[in-house]
Design a protein around this motif. Structure first.
Motif, mmCIF file in Angstrom:
data_model
loop_
_atom_site.group_PDB
_atom_site.id
_atom_site.type_symbol
_atom_site.label_atom_id
_atom_site.label_comp_id
_atom_site.label_asym_id
_atom_site.label_seq_id
_atom_site.Cartn_x
_atom_site.Cartn_y
_atom_site.Cartn_z
ATOM 1 N N GLY A 86 0.835 -1.196 0.000
ATOM 2 C CA GLY A 86 0.000 0.000 0.000
ATOM 3 C C GLY A 86 0.867 1.241 0.000
ATOM 4 O O GLY A 86 1.778 1.383 -0.818
ATOM 5 N N ASP A 87 0.609 2.153 0.937
ATOM 6 C CA ASP A 87 1.401 3.384 1.056
ATOM 7 C C ASP A 87 2.657 3.194 1.903
ATOM 8 O O ASP A 87 3.433 4.143 2.074
ATOM 9 N N SER A 88 2.864 2.027 2.449
ATOM 10 C CA SER A 88 4.018 1.783 3.312
ATOM 11 C C SER A 88 5.258 1.500 2.483
ATOM 12 O O SER A 88 5.225 0.689 1.553
ATOM 13 N N GLY A 89 6.360 2.143 2.850
ATOM 14 C CA GLY A 89 7.618 1.925 2.161
ATOM 15 C C GLY A 89 8.194 0.555 2.473
ATOM 16 O O GLY A 89 7.720 -0.153 3.364
ATOM 17 N N PRO A 90 9.261 0.175 1.768
ATOM 18 C CA PRO A 90 9.798 -1.175 1.916
ATOM 19 C C PRO A 90 10.594 -1.372 3.193
ATOM 20 O O PRO A 90 11.168 -0.446 3.753
ATOM 21 N N GLY A 91 10.611 -2.617 3.641
ATOM 22 C CA GLY A 91 11.561 -3.062 4.637
ATOM 23 C C GLY A 91 12.587 -3.945 3.953
ATOM 24 O O GLY A 91 12.822 -3.815 2.746
ATOM 25 N N THR A 92 13.202 -4.836 4.710
ATOM 26 C CA THR A 92 14.107 -5.823 4.131
ATOM 27 C C THR A 92 13.521 -7.207 4.370
ATOM 28 O O THR A 92 12.750 -7.424 5.314
ATOM 29 N N LEU A 93 13.899 -8.155 3.516
ATOM 30 C CA LEU A 93 13.364 -9.503 3.637
ATOM 31 C C LEU A 93 14.369 -10.489 3.061
ATOM 32 O O LEU A 93 14.826 -10.332 1.925
ATOM 33 N N VAL A 94 14.740 -11.466 3.863
ATOM 34 C CA VAL A 94 15.601 -12.568 3.438
ATOM 35 C C VAL A 94 14.745 -13.827 3.391
ATOM 36 O O VAL A 94 14.044 -14.147 4.357
ATOM 37 N N ALA A 95 14.768 -14.531 2.258
ATOM 38 C CA ALA A 95 14.016 -15.774 2.104
ATOM 39 C C ALA A 95 14.985 -16.915 1.845
ATOM 40 O O ALA A 95 15.869 -16.803 0.997
ATOM 41 N N ARG A 96 14.805 -18.017 2.591
ATOM 42 C CA ARG A 96 15.656 -19.174 2.344
ATOM 43 C C ARG A 96 14.913 -20.456 2.705
ATOM 44 O O ARG A 96 14.137 -20.493 3.658
ATOM 45 N N GLY A 97 15.139 -21.474 1.885
ATOM 46 C CA GLY A 97 14.609 -22.793 2.171
ATOM 47 C C GLY A 97 13.127 -22.956 1.995
ATOM 48 O O GLY A 97 12.551 -23.955 2.434
ATOM 49 N N ASN A 98 12.436 -21.996 1.352
ATOM 50 C CA ASN A 98 10.990 -22.081 1.197
ATOM 51 C C ASN A 98 10.605 -22.955 0.010
ATOM 52 O O ASN A 98 11.286 -22.964 -1.015
ATOM 53 N N LEU A 99 9.498 -23.671 0.137
ATOM 54 C CA LEU A 99 8.947 -24.474 -0.946
ATOM 55 C C LEU A 99 7.821 -23.699 -1.603
ATOM 56 O O LEU A 99 6.876 -23.273 -0.925
ATOM 57 N N LEU A 100 7.908 -23.498 -2.902
ATOM 58 C CA LEU A 100 6.933 -22.720 -3.659
ATOM 59 C C LEU A 100 6.273 -23.635 -4.680
ATOM 60 O O LEU A 100 6.861 -23.974 -5.699
ATOM 61 N N VAL A 101 5.047 -24.036 -4.388
ATOM 62 C CA VAL A 101 4.295 -24.936 -5.255
ATOM 63 C C VAL A 101 3.219 -24.138 -5.971
ATOM 64 O O VAL A 101 2.337 -23.553 -5.335
ATOM 65 N N SER A 102 3.292 -24.079 -7.295
ATOM 66 C CA SER A 102 2.327 -23.306 -8.085
ATOM 67 C C SER A 102 2.172 -21.907 -7.513
ATOM 68 O O SER A 102 1.062 -21.391 -7.373
ATOM 69 N N SER A 103 3.294 -21.305 -7.142
ATOM 70 C CA SER A 103 3.317 -19.996 -6.491
ATOM 71 C C SER A 103 4.294 -19.073 -7.189
ATOM 72 O O SER A 103 5.135 -19.515 -7.986
ATOM 73 N N GLY A 104 4.188 -17.773 -6.893
ATOM 74 C CA GLY A 104 5.112 -16.798 -7.443
ATOM 75 C C GLY A 104 6.493 -16.920 -6.829
ATOM 76 O O GLY A 104 6.729 -17.693 -5.888
#
Length: 333
Positions: A277-295
């Motif tokens: 929305g109107d909120s600015g970005p933070g930071t995000l680290v992603a590791r080891g996630n399983l993405l099935v039929s997902s973005g």
């Protein structure tokens, strides 16, 4: 930085099923780079599903009512009185309690449901108090929030509850609150699941606080905010199962730092991103996630180290573990 790799499970039946999933679009978020991988290495022993893990173990720990006397409540008036007492207590909720508004919860309380316990129409408000445990209750049809943690409330554990069909947040945490664990809950038939940090202009109160662990929750076709994070760093989101969330999974905004680790996303076009929305970005680290039929998700920046010990289940096991154990009615009384 983010890396995607294909994952195939070897073996006859399992291998064929895994290959079909890969063809359908299964990816794994790979290990972070040295700069991104700032979380402490977890120990090798998996905690039992009834054990407290995460931020609520810090700052002296979270014990709720401890060994205090137990009170069983079956009505809204009795529940209101028990929650509002200044004395430590273990409060057992029995049957369905129909109520309205928000009921104030004071410090040093364990609120635990007997089999089938339901709170319908109202929510619990922890406002500046500390050391509260809420477990094994179904919340439905609330008019504000099901659980609202605010005004520098600390050491809160929300565990093994079910949330459905409420008006606003299932579990909202804000206004400088800290040292919270949200674990083994199920959210279904609901829109706004879990907000962390209520507004963009509250940095002075929230910065350095809003440290929360979300683990082994089942976001079952709920729409958004799983969680939506402002300011908190590090916020730890691990081993949750996301299914068919039509809005998004996790959002990191307003300078927050979120570690999204070993989760399972199935049918989620927007599993995690920066800003909302109107909120600015933070930071995000992603590791080891399983993405099935997902973005693919969106990552960026680094996150502060996780200070507590934990063991993350492999993402491929998360769906069965979480669906078999999350929600009310899944713990021994």
């Amino acid at each position: 930085m983010r890396r995607n790799v294909r994952q195939v499970v070897l073996g006859s039946t399992a291998g064929a099923a895994a290959l079909a999933l890969v063809t359908a679009g299964v990816t794994m978020t790979g290990a972070a780079s040295a700069a991104e991988n700032t979380a402490a290495a977890p120990p090798s022993t998996l905690a039992a599903i009834t054990d407290l893990v995460g931020w609520a173990t810090q700052n002296g720990g979270t014990t709720g009512g401890g060994s205090a006397a137990t009170t069983t409540v079956t009505s809204a008036s009795a529940l209101t009185t028990a929650l509002g007492s200044s004395a430590a207590a273990v409060i057992r909720v029995s049957g369905t309690i129909s109520c309205s508004g928000m009921l104030r919860v004071r410090s040093n309380k364990t609120i635990i449901g007997n089999a089938g316990a339901t709170i319908a129409g109202c929510g619990l408000n922890i406002n500046g108090d500390r050391n509260v445990i809420i477990r094994n209750i179904t919340f439905r049809d609330w008019g504000d929030d099901a659980i609202n943690v605010q005004t520098s409330a600390t050491n809160i554990w929300v565990d093994h509850n079910t949330f459905t069909n409420g008006k606003d947040g299932a579990v909202d945490i804000k206004r400088g609150s800290d040292f919270v664990t949200v674990s083994w809950n199920r959210v279904h038939n609901h829109d706004k699941s879990m907000l962390l940090g209520h507004s963009d202009d509250n940095a002075s109160q929230d910065t350095g606080h809003l440290r929360v662990t979300y683990h082994h929750n089942w976001f079952d076709a709920s729409t958004q905010r799983h969680p939506r994070v402002r300011f908190g760093n590090p916020v730890h989101v691990y081993n949750n199962y996301y299914r068919n969330n039509s809005g998004y999974g996790v959002a990191s905004t307003e300078g927050a730092g979120v570690l999204v680790e070993n989760n399972s996303f199935e049918g989620v076009s927007d599993p995690f991103h920066l800003g909302e929305g109107d909120s600015g970005p933070g930071t995000l680290v992603a590791r080891g996630n399983l993405l099935v039929s997902s973005g693919a998700g969106q990552t960026g920046g680094s996150v502060k180290a996780i200070p507590y010990g934990y063991t993350a289940d492999a993402a491929g096991n998360v769906k069965s573990i979480v669906t078999g154990n999350a929600g009310a009615g899944r713990i021994s009384l």
